[in-house]
Structures are given as structure tokens and as C-alpha cells.
Motif scaffolding. Structure first.
Motif, PDB file in Angstrom:
ATOM      1  N   SER A 187     -13.639 -23.954 -18.637  1.00  0.00           N
ATOM      2  CA  SER A 187     -14.225 -22.783 -19.281  1.00  0.00           C
ATOM      3  C   SER A 187     -13.668 -21.540 -18.596  1.00  0.00           C
ATOM      4  O   SER A 187     -13.895 -21.329 -17.398  1.00  0.00           O
ATOM      5  CB  SER A 187     -15.753 -22.813 -19.165  1.00  0.00           C
ATOM      6  N   LEU A 188     -12.924 -20.737 -19.338  1.00  0.00           N
ATOM      7  CA  LEU A 188     -12.292 -19.540 -18.789  1.00  0.00           C
ATOM      8  C   LEU A 188     -13.127 -18.320 -19.153  1.00  0.00           C
ATOM      9  O   LEU A 188     -13.327 -18.016 -20.335  1.00  0.00           O
ATOM     10  CB  LEU A 188     -10.869 -19.391 -19.335  1.00  0.00           C
ATOM     11  N   ILE A 189     -13.629 -17.640 -18.137  1.00  0.00           N
ATOM     12  CA  ILE A 189     -14.431 -16.446 -18.348  1.00  0.00           C
ATOM     13  C   ILE A 189     -13.544 -15.213 -18.206  1.00  0.00           C
ATOM     14  O   ILE A 189     -12.800 -15.084 -17.227  1.00  0.00           O
ATOM     15  CB  ILE A 189     -15.602 -16.390 -17.355  1.00  0.00           C
ATOM     16  N   PHE A 190     -13.640 -14.320 -19.175  1.00  0.00           N
ATOM     17  CA  PHE A 190     -12.869 -13.082 -19.180  1.00  0.00           C
ATOM     18  C   PHE A 190     -13.810 -11.894 -19.006  1.00  0.00           C
ATOM     19  O   PHE A 190     -14.871 -11.835 -19.638  1.00  0.00           O
ATOM     20  CB  PHE A 190     -12.085 -12.939 -20.478  1.00  0.00           C
ATOM     21  N   LEU A 191     -13.418 -10.976 -18.152  1.00  0.00           N
ATOM     22  CA  LEU A 191     -14.216  -9.788 -17.868  1.00  0.00           C
ATOM     23  C   LEU A 191     -13.445  -8.530 -18.236  1.00  0.00           C
ATOM     24  O   LEU A 191     -12.243  -8.425 -17.968  1.00  0.00           O
ATOM     25  CB  LEU A 191     -14.568  -9.718 -16.376  1.00  0.00           C
ATOM     26  N   LEU A 223      -3.634 -15.315 -18.280  1.00  0.00           N
ATOM     27  CA  LEU A 223      -2.751 -14.162 -18.455  1.00  0.00           C
ATOM     28  C   LEU A 223      -2.538 -13.846 -19.932  1.00  0.00           C
ATOM     29  O   LEU A 223      -2.464 -12.675 -20.316  1.00  0.00           O
ATOM     30  CB  LEU A 223      -1.412 -14.416 -17.764  1.00  0.00           C
ATOM     31  N   ASP A 224      -2.443 -14.881 -20.761  1.00  0.00           N
ATOM     32  CA  ASP A 224      -2.324 -14.646 -22.198  1.00  0.00           C
ATOM     33  C   ASP A 224      -3.568 -13.915 -22.720  1.00  0.00           C
ATOM     34  O   ASP A 224      -3.459 -12.977 -23.530  1.00  0.00           O
ATOM     35  CB  ASP A 224      -2.148 -15.965 -22.948  1.00  0.00           C
ATOM     36  N   GLY A 225      -4.744 -14.355 -22.267  1.00  0.00           N
ATOM     37  CA  GLY A 225      -5.976 -13.714 -22.701  1.00  0.00           C
ATOM     38  C   GLY A 225      -6.076 -12.280 -22.226  1.00  0.00           C
ATOM     39  O   GLY A 225      -6.510 -11.387 -22.969  1.00  0.00           O
ATOM     40  N   ASP A 233     -16.756 -12.627 -21.871  1.00  0.00           N
ATOM     41  CA  ASP A 233     -16.684 -13.648 -22.908  1.00  0.00           C
ATOM     42  C   ASP A 233     -15.991 -14.884 -22.349  1.00  0.00           C
ATOM     43  O   ASP A 233     -15.469 -14.869 -21.230  1.00  0.00           O
ATOM     44  CB  ASP A 233     -15.992 -13.130 -24.166  1.00  0.00           C
ATOM     45  N   ILE A 234     -16.002 -15.937 -23.134  1.00  0.00           N
ATOM     46  CA  ILE A 234     -15.552 -17.231 -22.620  1.00  0.00           C
ATOM     47  C   ILE A 234     -14.655 -17.920 -23.636  1.00  0.00           C
ATOM     48  O   ILE A 234     -14.858 -17.806 -24.845  1.00  0.00           O
ATOM     49  CB  ILE A 234     -16.777 -18.119 -22.272  1.00  0.00           C
ATOM     50  N   GLU A 235     -13.643 -18.598 -23.134  1.00  0.00           N
ATOM     51  CA  GLU A 235     -12.768 -19.433 -23.944  1.00  0.00           C
ATOM     52  C   GLU A 235     -12.684 -20.807 -23.273  1.00  0.00           C
ATOM     53  O   GLU A 235     -12.671 -20.896 -22.040  1.00  0.00           O
ATOM     54  CB  GLU A 235     -11.373 -18.814 -24.071  1.00  0.00           C
ATOM     55  N   THR A 236     -12.610 -21.846 -24.074  1.00  0.00           N
ATOM     56  CA  THR A 236     -12.586 -23.212 -23.552  1.00  0.00           C
ATOM     57  C   THR A 236     -11.205 -23.827 -23.743  1.00  0.00           C
ATOM     58  O   THR A 236     -10.624 -23.751 -24.832  1.00  0.00           O
ATOM     59  CB  THR A 236     -13.644 -24.079 -24.251  1.00  0.00           C
ATOM     60  N   GLY A 253     -10.354  -9.137 -15.821  1.00  0.00           N
ATOM     61  CA  GLY A 253     -10.392 -10.292 -14.927  1.00  0.00           C
ATOM     62  C   GLY A 253     -10.600 -11.586 -15.687  1.00  0.00           C
ATOM     63  O   GLY A 253     -11.105 -11.596 -16.816  1.00  0.00           O
ATOM     64  N   ALA A 254     -10.204 -12.691 -15.084  1.00  0.00           N
ATOM     65  CA  ALA A 254     -10.413 -14.013 -15.665  1.00  0.00           C
ATOM     66  C   ALA A 254     -10.508 -15.032 -14.545  1.00  0.00           C
ATOM     67  O   ALA A 254      -9.815 -14.918 -13.526  1.00  0.00           O
ATOM     68  CB  ALA A 254      -9.273 -14.380 -16.615  1.00  0.00           C
ATOM     69  N   PHE A 255     -11.373 -16.012 -14.734  1.00  0.00           N
ATOM     70  CA  PHE A 255     -11.510 -17.072 -13.728  1.00  0.00           C
ATOM     71  C   PHE A 255     -12.154 -18.291 -14.379  1.00  0.00           C
ATOM     72  O   PHE A 255     -12.685 -18.221 -15.500  1.00  0.00           O
ATOM     73  CB  PHE A 255     -12.331 -16.603 -12.529  1.00  0.00           C
TER      74      PHE A 255
END
Length: 281
Positions: A244-248, A34-36, A184-187, A133-135
Motif C-alpha cells: 500500500s503506497l501512501i502519497f502525501l 516516483l511515477d505517482g 491518498d493511497i494506491e495499491t 511524499g510517498a512511502f
């Protein structure tokens, strides 16, 4: 074509209902998502009137000022607590072009037909509407996977569902008809003092084994997995696990949007652009 059945819908609903009362104690992954999403939304200057929170959990997504929000969750308890509706993501009870913003955090990795769901999301968006989106994506939970492989080396069993990597996620956005797609991705690294705490978090966030074809793990294998997980600990006795959080990000098509230049329309060649410039005397 009927998508392959990967997940057990009934088990997914049941485990979300089981997780709902104590979800706040285990919501750190969705909080990071949610922050992302909020950061990405802050970069958009246009207003939003109608918002869909898809997979709402406890309704923690902050609604933009002045917007009306509809919340949907596949679990009855989460939907009721968030004053939303219960439905699965691939069976949206909304008309086409109902929203100008759709957000989804923490559920898109638990769906059989992700390409179909992304297409439905694009359809319920108005022209020039935004999807965020994020998952949890590919590369997540490497220590848990390793511990289970060690514990069940002689008779391995699938206990974690397949994960989508960031490149495939971007391809799926384009396949679903979104314009200006970005993936993109955040870890996120979390340190656990023992195996039980990790399993407790996964249960608490309704992310335990949801595979349609699953088998219970025996006590001996579970103890072996716990020992293998402990063997991976650092000097302080904690084992680092990775998510690994993927953001769309994608937009519903609209004629007002910028389009890529047509092939062959450039006025200078790549070869000329790459030629070394003469040095100054």
C-alpha cells in the motif's frame, strides 16, 4: 518529548550501503512512487527553482526543468552516488526557507519521529512551497505477516515495523502545519514464486527488519514461514503480495492561498439544501 526509539539508525545506514550496488534490480516500489509523485507534480503549473530530494536513493527523481536539486540520503553510498549529502531526515543540514519543492519517496516509514520530520520539511520550504511524499503504508505485506505468525505462533516476535495508515498520514500533515493537505493511497500487487524472492527484494531495497529491538529468525521458523507462504499460492504457484503506497501532498502556509470559509458564513442552511424539490407538473 523524546520520541520512542523504533529504528536502529546504524543498521539502517549499513543496510542502505549494502543495498546500493544492486539497487536497480529491486527498485520497483520506489519507481511506482516516483511515477505517482511525477503525476501530482505535473498538475502544478508554477515553476520550481530549488528542490530537495529527501531520501534520494540512486537520485532517480526527475528534476523539473531549470531547477537546482539538493539530494540527501541517510546512507553514505547512496548519497555519494547521487552527488548528495549524507544525513538523517530528522537532522536536516539546511536553513529554513531554502526550497520551494521537497520530494521524498520510500523513506518516511523508517523514521522514529515522523511528525517532527514533517515539521522540519515544512520549515525548509519557502512560503507557498510544495511537499510531495510517498512511502509504504498500513496494510502492506499481509502474506508475509501471516506466514511469520504461523511460523512463530508459539513465540511471536516483532519483525516488521509499525505502519502508518492513510488517515493518520493526513492528520500528521495538518499537525505539521501544512495547508491544503491531501493523503491518498494506491495499491501495488506483486506475485512471487517463492518466499526467498520476497525477502531478497526487501533486502535489495533496504527494507528488511530495522527495528531497534530485533532478534534473528531461526532456520526452523524460516522454513515454516516459507512453507506457509507457499501454501498461499494461486494455481500457478505464485503468491500475491500487496504493498500500500501512501502519497502525501501539502503546502507551506502563505497568505495568497485559499482558506476555508468561516463557520457560519454560509447564506443557505444545510436543511434547506437537502429539502426535496417539488416535481414539475
Amino acid at each position: 518529548m523524546t520520541p520512542t526509539t523504533i529504528f536502529d539508525r546504524s543498521a539502517r545506514r549499513h543496510r542502505r550501503d549494502r543495498a546500493q550496488p544492486d539497487y536497480a534490480a529491486h527498485d520497483f516500489l520506489r519507481a511506482a512512487m516516483l511515477d505517482g509523485l511525477a503525476e501530482r507534480l505535473d498538475a502544478v503549473t508554477r515553476p520550481f527553482r530549488d528542490v530537495l530530494d529527501l531520501g534520494c536513493f540512486d537520485g532517480g527523481f526527475p528534476v523539473p526543468p531549470g531547477a537546482h536539486v539538493a539530494r540527501l540520503d541517510p546512507g553514505f553510498a547512496f548519497a555519494r552516488a547521487a552527488a548528495g549529502v549524507q544525513a538523517d531526515e530528522d537532522r536536516l543540514p539546511f536553513a529554513d526557507r531554502s526550497f520551494d519543492l521537497v520530494v521524498s519517496a520510500g523513506v518516511l516509514d523508517q523514521i522514529d519521529d515522523l511528525p517532527g520530520v514533517l515539521t522540519l520539511i515544512r520549515r525548509v520550504l519557502r512560503p507557498d512551497g510544495l511537499f510531495l511524499g510517498a512511502f509504504v503504508g498500513g496494510g502492506s505485506l499481509p502474506r508475509l505477516r501471516a506466514a511469520l505468525r504461523i511460523a512463530e505462533a508459539e513465540r511471536p516476535v516483532a519483525r516488521l515495523h509499525p505502519q502508518v495508515d492513510v488517515r493518520s498520514a493526513g492528520d500528521l500533515l495538518m499537525r505539521a502545519g501544512f495547508t491544503l493537505p491531501v493523503a491518498d493511497i494506491e495499491t501495488l500487487e506483486v506475485r512471487y514464486r517463492d518466499f526467498g524472492r520476497l525477502l531478497g527484494d526487501l533486502r535489495g531495497m533496504a527494507a528488511s527488519n530495522l527495528l531497534a529491538e530485533r532478534r534473528p529468525i531461526g532456520r526452523t521458523a524460516l522454513a515454516s514461514a516459507a512453507a506457509a507462504f507457499a501454501d498461499m499460492a494461486d494455481e500457478d504457484g505464485r503468491t500475491s503480495e500487496q504493498f500500500s503506497l501512501i502519497f502525501l501532498t501539502g503546502w507551506a502556509p502563505d497568505p495568497s492561498q485559499p482558506v476555508p470559509a468561516k463557520r457560519g458564513s454560509a447564506t443557505a442552511s444545510l436543511a434547506d439544501a437537502l429539502k426535496a424539490k417539488p416535481s414539475a407538473e
